[in-house]
Design an enzyme around this catalytic site. Structure first.
Site, PDB file in Angstrom:
ATOM      1  N   ASN A 162       0.798  -1.229   0.000  1.00  0.00           N
ATOM      2  CA  ASN A 162       0.000   0.000   0.000  1.00  0.00           C
ATOM      3  C   ASN A 162       0.834   1.284   0.000  1.00  0.00           C
ATOM      4  O   ASN A 162       0.328   2.352  -0.339  1.00  0.00           O
ATOM      5  CB  ASN A 162      -1.006  -0.003   1.153  1.00  0.00           C
ATOM      6  CG  ASN A 162      -0.353  -0.006   2.511  1.00  0.00           C
ATOM      7  OD1 ASN A 162       0.792  -0.415   2.653  1.00  0.00           O
ATOM      8  ND2 ASN A 162      -1.066   0.456   3.519  1.00  0.00           N
ATOM      9  N   GLU A 258       5.921  -3.321  11.912  1.00  0.00           N
ATOM     10  CA  GLU A 258       4.683  -2.539  11.931  1.00  0.00           C
ATOM     11  C   GLU A 258       3.640  -3.378  11.208  1.00  0.00           C
ATOM     12  O   GLU A 258       3.785  -3.671  10.027  1.00  0.00           O
ATOM     13  CB  GLU A 258       4.871  -1.184  11.241  1.00  0.00           C
ATOM     14  CG  GLU A 258       5.952  -0.298  11.866  1.00  0.00           C
ATOM     15  CD  GLU A 258       5.650   0.158  13.283  1.00  0.00           C
ATOM     16  OE1 GLU A 258       4.525  -0.056  13.768  1.00  0.00           O
ATOM     17  OE2 GLU A 258       6.562   0.717  13.919  1.00  0.00           O
ATOM     18  N   CYS A 292      -2.910   0.926   7.069  1.00  0.00           N
ATOM     19  CA  CYS A 292      -2.875   0.302   8.393  1.00  0.00           C
ATOM     20  C   CYS A 292      -3.574   1.179   9.420  1.00  0.00           C
ATOM     21  O   CYS A 292      -4.215   0.694  10.341  1.00  0.00           O
ATOM     22  CB  CYS A 292      -1.436   0.040   8.823  1.00  0.00           C
ATOM     23  SG  CYS A 292      -0.431   1.516   8.888  1.00  0.00           S
TER      24      CYS A 292
HETATM   25  P1  NAP Z   1       1.692  -8.857   3.574  1.00  0.00           P
HETATM   26  O1  NAP Z   1       0.933  -9.783   2.745  1.00  0.00           O
HETATM   27  O2  NAP Z   1       1.992  -9.226   4.972  1.00  0.00           O
HETATM   28  O3  NAP Z   1       3.064  -8.555   2.776  1.00  0.00           O
HETATM   29  C1  NAP Z   1       4.016  -7.669   3.269  1.00  0.00           C
HETATM   30  C2  NAP Z   1       5.380  -7.999   2.698  1.00  0.00           C
HETATM   31  O4  NAP Z   1       5.824  -9.244   3.228  1.00  0.00           O
HETATM   32  C3  NAP Z   1       5.393  -8.165   1.183  1.00  0.00           C
HETATM   33  O5  NAP Z   1       6.584  -7.641   0.665  1.00  0.00           O
HETATM   34  C4  NAP Z   1       5.355  -9.674   1.023  1.00  0.00           C
HETATM   35  O6  NAP Z   1       5.862 -10.123  -0.210  1.00  0.00           O
HETATM   36  C5  NAP Z   1       6.265 -10.078   2.162  1.00  0.00           C
HETATM   37  N1  NAP Z   1       6.177 -11.483   2.575  1.00  0.00           N
HETATM   38  C6  NAP Z   1       5.184 -12.369   2.390  1.00  0.00           C
HETATM   39  N2  NAP Z   1       5.525 -13.561   2.936  1.00  0.00           N
HETATM   40  C7  NAP Z   1       6.751 -13.413   3.486  1.00  0.00           C
HETATM   41  C8  NAP Z   1       7.632 -14.274   4.197  1.00  0.00           C
HETATM   42  N3  NAP Z   1       7.333 -15.554   4.487  1.00  0.00           N
HETATM   43  N4  NAP Z   1       8.815 -13.789   4.613  1.00  0.00           N
HETATM   44  C9  NAP Z   1       9.158 -12.506   4.346  1.00  0.00           C
HETATM   45  N5  NAP Z   1       8.359 -11.649   3.680  1.00  0.00           N
HETATM   46  C10 NAP Z   1       7.168 -12.099   3.257  1.00  0.00           C
HETATM   47  O7  NAP Z   1       0.972  -7.414   3.655  1.00  0.00           O
HETATM   48  P2  NAP Z   1       0.318  -6.546   2.503  1.00  0.00           P
HETATM   49  O8  NAP Z   1      -0.921  -7.220   2.017  1.00  0.00           O
HETATM   50  O9  NAP Z   1       1.357  -6.165   1.504  1.00  0.00           O
HETATM   51  O10 NAP Z   1      -0.073  -5.209   3.307  1.00  0.00           O
HETATM   52  C11 NAP Z   1      -1.267  -5.099   4.036  1.00  0.00           C
HETATM   53  C12 NAP Z   1      -1.059  -5.375   5.502  1.00  0.00           C
HETATM   54  O11 NAP Z   1       0.031  -4.607   5.984  1.00  0.00           O
HETATM   55  C13 NAP Z   1      -2.235  -4.946   6.355  1.00  0.00           C
HETATM   56  O12 NAP Z   1      -2.448  -5.887   7.365  1.00  0.00           O
HETATM   57  C14 NAP Z   1      -1.806  -3.621   6.953  1.00  0.00           C
HETATM   58  O13 NAP Z   1      -2.447  -3.264   8.155  1.00  0.00           O
HETATM   59  C15 NAP Z   1      -0.352  -3.857   7.144  1.00  0.00           C
HETATM   60  N6  NAP Z   1       0.384  -2.584   7.170  1.00  0.00           N
HETATM   61  C16 NAP Z   1       0.839  -2.135   8.369  1.00  0.00           C
HETATM   62  C17 NAP Z   1       1.488  -0.921   8.449  1.00  0.00           C
HETATM   63  C18 NAP Z   1       1.990  -0.371   9.759  1.00  0.00           C
HETATM   64  O14 NAP Z   1       2.818   0.536   9.728  1.00  0.00           O
HETATM   65  N7  NAP Z   1       1.533  -0.852  10.893  1.00  0.00           N
HETATM   66  C19 NAP Z   1       1.673  -0.168   7.291  1.00  0.00           C
HETATM   67  C20 NAP Z   1       1.198  -0.667   6.069  1.00  0.00           C
HETATM   68  C21 NAP Z   1       0.541  -1.891   6.019  1.00  0.00           C
HETATM   69  P3  NAP Z   1       4.836 -10.541  -1.400  1.00  0.00           P
HETATM   70  O15 NAP Z   1       4.159  -9.268  -1.806  1.00  0.00           O
HETATM   71  O16 NAP Z   1       5.729 -11.093  -2.421  1.00  0.00           O
HETATM   72  O17 NAP Z   1       3.888 -11.537  -0.824  1.00  0.00           O
HETATM   73  O1  G3H Z   2      -0.623   1.729   5.898  1.00  0.00           O
HETATM   74  C1  G3H Z   2       0.040   2.142   6.820  1.00  0.00           C
HETATM   75  C2  G3H Z   2       0.730   3.424   6.784  1.00  0.00           C
HETATM   76  O2  G3H Z   2       1.810   3.407   7.673  1.00  0.00           O
HETATM   77  C3  G3H Z   2      -0.268   4.493   7.108  1.00  0.00           C
HETATM   78  O3  G3H Z   2       0.266   5.740   6.912  1.00  0.00           O
HETATM   79  O4  G3H Z   2      -1.500   7.031   8.097  1.00  0.00           O
HETATM   80  O5  G3H Z   2       0.078   8.151   6.579  1.00  0.00           O
HETATM   81  O6  G3H Z   2      -1.678   6.631   5.668  1.00  0.00           O
HETATM   82  P1  G3H Z   2      -0.760   6.941   6.802  1.00  0.00           P
END
Ligand code: NAP
Ligand code: G3H
Length: 486
Positions: A162, A258, A292
């Site tokens: 994202n 995160e 997130c």
């Molecule tokens: P995701 O599916 O967990 O993927 C995140 C990253 O991890 C991608 O680069 C993914 O690669 C990689 N990955 C997948 N399996 C892995 C493994 N076994 N080992 C190491 N890396 C691996 O998350 P997303 O769908 O991209 O993002 C959405 C989620 O992220 C939501 O839950 C959101 O809340 C969270 N998020 C949190 C924050 C925060 O700051 N708290 C900010 C943004 C997003 P691939 O794409 O190749 O699978």
């Molecule tokens: O998706 C997670 C990002 O860390 C959120 O950042 O609050 O600036 O959209 P934002």
């Protein structure tokens, strides 16, 4: 210009200062969530290739750490200015690759440039300290400890789809300014945008080996990379599911994570309801809720619930749905059909269990129309699960205590918002919320980027934020000087 990294539709990785295709020839095709058209292909690297890249980054680290801080900071400053020169080109690729609306995509690049400038400055402000032993019983003035910060070594940065540019750079910039080298594993859907960004680091004159990229499915190369002996630190942003998995498979590796969230906006009886509604709608629906920190539930006092819901409804109705290339669009196609399926599953569960649909629950392929659902109760999945889509559940409560109880009952603990004019009450509630940050009279959100940003419980471990990120990616070393005793 940035497209130079593409050869016959295949985007190359940046490895040891060169742009390379994978020897395996295995590719992953990237399709646009907007219309399914092919954006390009990226290499699906093998574990052997990942190994080579990590060893390259490791080999470059000592020399990079020896470069004076002022020189490291100067390169970062160049990156920041170049990002602005190429803002439109990078934003345009993000729009097609991850369907982020053009306004938010441009803002992401600008914010990333600002982040880098601030990081370069912040690194120069970092200080060690000197401690004298005579502050402790039994010691004299003949012993002092010089405490300073040193890079950890090679950092593995893993970013989510994202914010493929910003959440890659928010790891890379603090890591390299502190003297670490980096291997970036971008999200598969988002890789091309991240590779464009990596090209900017090359153009700014970053020495070879300092930043390197690896592309491929996380499910295929992820475990290998995170458990690699030459990785000294993992800086991960993504889902709680993958975060938990990484923390299980890695042993004795420092982690900064995160993860997911279920941010609550608590609205009390004395809040400015129109203002709260404006913030809530913006917080819940921008980039179709794929953030997130999106407001993922409203917990409102019963006596003002009807009025608040009225204001929210008026605003949600006006949200523009459709093409992210148009500047006013807020509700864009979700990242995949599976993501849309999941959102619809949560909506259906709530409606089956008796929630009240106020708006939405309409879907066209991977576009989910903004959905507002009232009378959400604790037996419904929408009360607890993160939809990562444009749906806002409303929970009505009789008391402030109940609002706090429901907010805290979540497994997540990223942020909460409290809307009230009574600052004493806001402070009292904020003290009781189990989250990383409480926003008082504002939507939940990450910035400004030098503020600490962290999740507790299933929302993460460690702290981001410019100074905090530099601290996280450095370690303290002390030199104790024992002077001749007199
Ligand atoms: P995701 O599916 O967990 O993927 C995140 C990253 O991890 C991608 O680069 C993914 O690669 C990689 N990955 C997948 N399996 C892995 C493994 N076994 N080992 C190491 N890396 C691996 O998350 P997303 O769908 O991209 O993002 C959405 C989620 O992220 C939501 O839950 C959101 O809340 C969270 N998020 C949190 C924050 C925060 O700051 N708290 C900010 C943004 C997003 P691939 O794409 O190749 O699978
Ligand atoms: O998706 C997670 C990002 O860390 C959120 O950042 O609050 O600036 O959209 P934002």
């Amino acid at each position: 210009m940035l497209k130079e990294i593409c050869h016959e539709g295949v985007y190359k990785n940046y490895i040891n200062g060169e742009w390379k295709l994978s020897n395996t020839g295995n590719l992953i095709d990237i399709f646009s969530p907007i219309d399914g058209s092919k954006v390009g292909s990226i290499p699906a690297m093998s574990k052997e290739e990942v190994d080579e890249v990590i060893l390259t980054a490791k080999a470059a680290q000592k020399e990079w750490a020896d470069v004076p801080l002022i020189e490291r900071a100067k390169i970062l400053n160049k990156v920041a200015f170049l990002l602005l020169d190429y803002q439109k080109e990078i934003a345009d690729i993000m729009v097609v690759e991850i369907a982020k609306d053009i306004t938010s995509s441009l803002a992401e690049v600008k914010r990333t440039s600002d982040f880098i400038l601030f990081t370069a400055d912040a690194a120069k402000q970092m200080r060690g300290e000197m401690l004298s032993a005579d502050a402790f019983p039994g010691y004299g003035k003949d012993r002092v400890s010089f405490v300073n910060r040193y890079p950890l070594g090679t950092v593995l940065a893993i970013s989510p789809f994202n914010y493929p540019v910003n959440l890659s750079v928010s790891k890379i910039a603090p890591a390299i300014v502190a003297g670490n080298t980096v291997v970036l594993k971008p999200p598969t859907q988002g890789s091309i945008s991240a590779l464009y960004m990596a090209k900017i680091f090359e153009m700014a004159g970053l020495p070879k080996g300092v930043l390197n990229t690896i592309t491929g499915r996380g499910s295929e190369i992820g475990d290998y990379a995170v458990t690699h002996d030459s990785i000294d630190f993992i800086n991960f942003t993504g889902s709680t599911e993958i975060g938990r998995h990484i923390s299980k498979v890695t042993v004795m590796k420092p982690l900064l994570m995160e993860l997911g969230g279920k941010d609550a906006a608590i609205v009390l009886e004395d809040a400015d309801l129109e203002e709260a509604a404006k913030d809530i709608v913006n917080g819940a629906f921008s980039y179709s809720g794929q953030r997130c920190t999106a407001v993922k539930r409203v917990i409102v006092k019963e006596e003002v619930a009807d009025e608040l819901v009225g204001y929210i409804k008026d605003r949600v109705r006006k949200l523009k749905v459709g093409d992210p290339r148009k500047k006013d669009t807020v509700i864009v196609p979700l990242i995949s059909n599976e993501a849309a399926d999941f959102v619809c599953e949560l909506i259906e569960d709530a409606l089956d269990k008796g929630a009240t649909l106020l708006l939405g629950n309409k879907r066209e392929k991977n576009i989910v129309y903004p959905t507002l659902i009232d009378n959400i109760t604790e037996d419904m999945r929408l009360a607890w699960e993160e939809p990562f889509g444009p749906v806002l559940p409303i929970m009505r409560v009789e008391s402030t205590e109940k609002a706090i109880e429901i907010a805290n009952k979540s497994e997540y603990g990223l942020q909460s918002a409290v809307f009230t004019k009574n600052i004493d009450q806001a402070f009292h509630i904020a003290n009781q919320l189990d989250v990383g940050t409480v926003q008082i009279n504002n939507k939940t959100e990450r910035g400004p980027d030098h503020f600490p940003f962290l999740g507790v419980k299933a929302s993460g471990m460690g702290i981001q934020g410019i100074r905090y990120s530099i601290e996280a990616m450095t370690r303290v070393k002390a030199m104790v000087i024992n002077f001749e005793k007199k």
